[in-house]
Design an enzyme around this catalytic site. Structure first.
Site, PDB file in Angstrom:
ATOM      1  N   SER A 143      28.172  45.157  47.695  1.00 57.25           N
ATOM      2  CA  SER A 143      27.543  45.442  48.993  1.00 57.25           C
ATOM      3  C   SER A 143      26.233  46.184  48.741  1.00 57.25           C
ATOM      4  O   SER A 143      26.027  46.738  47.650  1.00 57.25           O
ATOM      5  CB  SER A 143      28.478  46.348  49.809  1.00 57.25           C
ATOM      6  OG  SER A 143      27.834  46.866  50.953  1.00 57.25           O
ATOM      7  N   TYR A 156      33.768  53.681  51.458  1.00 55.27           N
ATOM      8  CA  TYR A 156      33.280  52.304  51.214  1.00 55.27           C
ATOM      9  C   TYR A 156      32.227  52.301  50.112  1.00 55.27           C
ATOM     10  O   TYR A 156      32.299  51.504  49.164  1.00 55.27           O
ATOM     11  CB  TYR A 156      32.727  51.731  52.519  1.00 55.27           C
ATOM     12  CG  TYR A 156      32.311  50.275  52.427  1.00 55.27           C
ATOM     13  CD1 TYR A 156      33.258  49.275  52.206  1.00 55.27           C
ATOM     14  CD2 TYR A 156      30.981  49.903  52.576  1.00 55.27           C
ATOM     15  CE1 TYR A 156      32.880  47.933  52.125  1.00 55.27           C
ATOM     16  CE2 TYR A 156      30.598  48.570  52.505  1.00 55.27           C
ATOM     17  CZ  TYR A 156      31.555  47.588  52.284  1.00 55.27           C
ATOM     18  OH  TYR A 156      31.181  46.264  52.211  1.00 55.27           O
TER      19      TYR A 156
HETATM   20  P1  NDP Z   1      36.145  39.283  56.023  1.00 53.18           P
HETATM   21  O1  NDP Z   1      36.923  40.342  56.727  1.00 53.18           O
HETATM   22  O2  NDP Z   1      35.757  38.078  56.785  1.00 53.18           O
HETATM   23  O3  NDP Z   1      36.935  38.824  54.709  1.00 53.18           O
HETATM   24  C1  NDP Z   1      37.649  39.727  53.932  1.00 53.18           C
HETATM   25  C2  NDP Z   1      38.668  38.965  53.135  1.00 53.18           C
HETATM   26  O4  NDP Z   1      39.371  39.892  52.301  1.00 53.18           O
HETATM   27  C3  NDP Z   1      39.698  38.251  53.965  1.00 53.18           C
HETATM   28  O5  NDP Z   1      39.909  36.964  53.440  1.00 53.18           O
HETATM   29  C4  NDP Z   1      40.952  39.087  53.812  1.00 53.18           C
HETATM   30  O6  NDP Z   1      42.091  38.251  53.881  1.00 53.18           O
HETATM   31  C5  NDP Z   1      40.750  39.613  52.403  1.00 53.18           C
HETATM   32  N1  NDP Z   1      41.527  40.822  52.152  1.00 53.18           N
HETATM   33  C6  NDP Z   1      41.403  42.033  52.748  1.00 53.18           C
HETATM   34  N2  NDP Z   1      42.339  42.864  52.283  1.00 53.18           N
HETATM   35  C7  NDP Z   1      43.069  42.170  51.376  1.00 53.18           C
HETATM   36  C8  NDP Z   1      44.185  42.481  50.560  1.00 53.18           C
HETATM   37  N3  NDP Z   1      44.761  43.685  50.585  1.00 53.18           N
HETATM   38  N4  NDP Z   1      44.680  41.516  49.757  1.00 53.18           N
HETATM   39  C9  NDP Z   1      44.115  40.286  49.723  1.00 53.18           C
HETATM   40  N5  NDP Z   1      43.074  39.942  50.480  1.00 53.18           N
HETATM   41  C10 NDP Z   1      42.550  40.869  51.289  1.00 53.18           C
HETATM   42  O7  NDP Z   1      34.874  40.035  55.447  1.00 53.18           O
HETATM   43  P2  NDP Z   1      33.715  39.562  54.449  1.00 53.18           P
HETATM   44  O8  NDP Z   1      33.828  38.155  54.103  1.00 53.18           O
HETATM   45  O9  NDP Z   1      32.463  40.074  55.022  1.00 53.18           O
HETATM   46  O10 NDP Z   1      34.058  40.467  53.203  1.00 53.18           O
HETATM   47  C11 NDP Z   1      34.076  39.942  51.885  1.00 53.18           C
HETATM   48  C12 NDP Z   1      33.451  40.955  50.952  1.00 53.18           C
HETATM   49  O11 NDP Z   1      32.062  41.083  51.289  1.00 53.18           O
HETATM   50  C13 NDP Z   1      34.048  42.356  51.051  1.00 53.18           C
HETATM   51  O12 NDP Z   1      34.220  42.864  49.749  1.00 53.18           O
HETATM   52  C14 NDP Z   1      32.977  43.149  51.785  1.00 53.18           C
HETATM   53  O13 NDP Z   1      32.984  44.505  51.417  1.00 53.18           O
HETATM   54  C15 NDP Z   1      31.719  42.448  51.295  1.00 53.18           C
HETATM   55  N6  NDP Z   1      30.537  42.665  52.111  1.00 53.18           N
HETATM   56  C16 NDP Z   1      30.422  42.141  53.367  1.00 53.18           C
HETATM   57  C17 NDP Z   1      29.277  42.356  54.113  1.00 53.18           C
HETATM   58  C18 NDP Z   1      29.103  41.816  55.501  1.00 53.18           C
HETATM   59  O14 NDP Z   1      28.091  42.184  56.160  1.00 53.18           O
HETATM   60  N7  NDP Z   1      29.998  40.948  55.980  1.00 53.18           N
HETATM   61  C19 NDP Z   1      28.155  43.130  53.581  1.00 53.18           C
HETATM   62  C20 NDP Z   1      28.381  43.646  52.260  1.00 53.18           C
HETATM   63  C21 NDP Z   1      29.531  43.404  51.561  1.00 53.18           C
HETATM   64  P3  NDP Z   1      43.513  38.635  54.493  1.00 53.18           P
HETATM   65  O15 NDP Z   1      43.282  39.592  55.637  1.00 53.18           O
HETATM   66  O16 NDP Z   1      44.069  37.309  54.910  1.00 53.18           O
HETATM   67  O17 NDP Z   1      44.265  39.247  53.359  1.00 53.18           O
END
Ligand code: NDP
Length: 250
Positions: A143, A156
């Site tokens: 991030s 975070y």
């Molecule tokens: P989403 O919430 O759309 O996706 C997050 C994903 O992580 C989901 O598929 C969720 O699946 C999975 N997840 C969360 N907790 C768990 C767990 N305990 N075990 C397995 N899977 C898990 O968010 P993003 O796509 O935005 O996030 C993806 C990455 O990008 C993250 O690391 C986030 O920090 C990073 N990011 C995002 C930004 C943004 O602006 N969107 C900016 C900077 C970084 P499920 O709930 O089905 O388990």
């Protein structure tokens, strides 16, 4: 015509939504077979059906990355099923906002468990098979909070700074074995990431930040991922920041 990633095998964590889902689609469109990991099995099954229609092989591996055994097994099952693992994308992650004073320490631990340790588990498990193959790509989704910080993002930003440090250390350990490690730092990207924030006011603020006009689309992060893994083997993009053009400070 042969697709650029035909014959390659990828495991994507966080594949049930946002950047992980888009990455899985992008890799499959480029011809890779894909293993999908996240907790929501129904979402993984729907994505599996969608990707199979592209003509690639797909394995759904529901599980929680906080569970060391489940995270390790996601890699092991990918190798057992496809015979190898060429690409590992760690996109499973959650956000948190709140002052240190007001933050429940269980929530702080949870952020570290998902964003840092979940990725450590899959990376660790992927090293031996990638070494044996003599190649591999690991892309850890960090991030902008991995390179700067501010008030109310202590948990975070700490998790993402730690992820960056871990990833660069790993890169230096495994580069000699042909394994490339990359840290990808997205800026505001339209996904469901706000849903992981417990405080409703912060959740609304992050939803509006990540869905504003000019925010990056998850598919654009996916395009970046496909580009990185498509480069010649000798080239390792180790750190990349992908942010909205309009967002000059965030
Ligand atoms: P989403 O919430 O759309 O996706 C997050 C994903 O992580 C989901 O598929 C969720 O699946 C999975 N997840 C969360 N907790 C768990 C767990 N305990 N075990 C397995 N899977 C898990 O968010 P993003 O796509 O935005 O996030 C993806 C990455 O990008 C993250 O690391 C986030 O920090 C990073 N990011 C995002 C930004 C943004 O602006 N969107 C900016 C900077 C970084 P499920 O709930 O089905 O388990």
């Amino acid at each position: 015509m042969t697709k650029p990633l035909a014959g390659r095998v990828a495991l994507v964590t966080g594949a049930s939504s946002g950047i992980g889902e888009a990455a899985a689609i992008g890799l499959a469109e480029a011809g890779a077979d894909v293993a999908l990991s996240a907790r929501r099995a129904d979402r993984l099954e729907a994505l599996k059906t969608k990707l199979e229609a592209l003509g690639v092989k797909v394995l759904a591996l529901p599980g929680d990355v906080v569970d060391e055994k489940a995270a390790t097994e996601a890699v092991e099952k990918t190798v057992a099923h496809f015979g190898k693992i060429d690409i590992l994308i760690n996109s499973a992650g959650i956000m948190h906002m709140g002052t240190t004073e007001d933050t429940d320490l269980a929530e702080f631990r949870r952020v570290m468990d998902v964003n840092l340790l979940g990725t450590v588990y899959t990376c660790k498990a992927a090293i031996a098979p990638m070494k044996a193959q003599g190649h591999g790509d690991i892309i850890n989704i960090s991030s902008q909070a991995g390179r700067k910080t501010g008030p109310m993002v202590g948990a975070y930003a700490a998790s993402k700074h730690a992820l960056n440090a871990f990833s660069d250390s790993l890169r230096q350990e495994v580069g000699g074995f042909g394994i490339r490690v990359c840290v990808l730092m997205p800026g505001a990207t339209t996904t469901e990431v706000h849903t992981s924030i417990s405080n409703p006011n912060f959740r609304a603020a992050i939803q509006s930040h990540t869905s504003k006009d000019g925010a990056v689309a998850a598919s654009e992060i996916a395009d970046t991922i496909t580009f990185i893994v498509s480069l010649p083997q000798r080239v390792n993009i180790d750190l990349i920041s992908v942010r909205p053009t309009i967002d000059t400070s965030a």
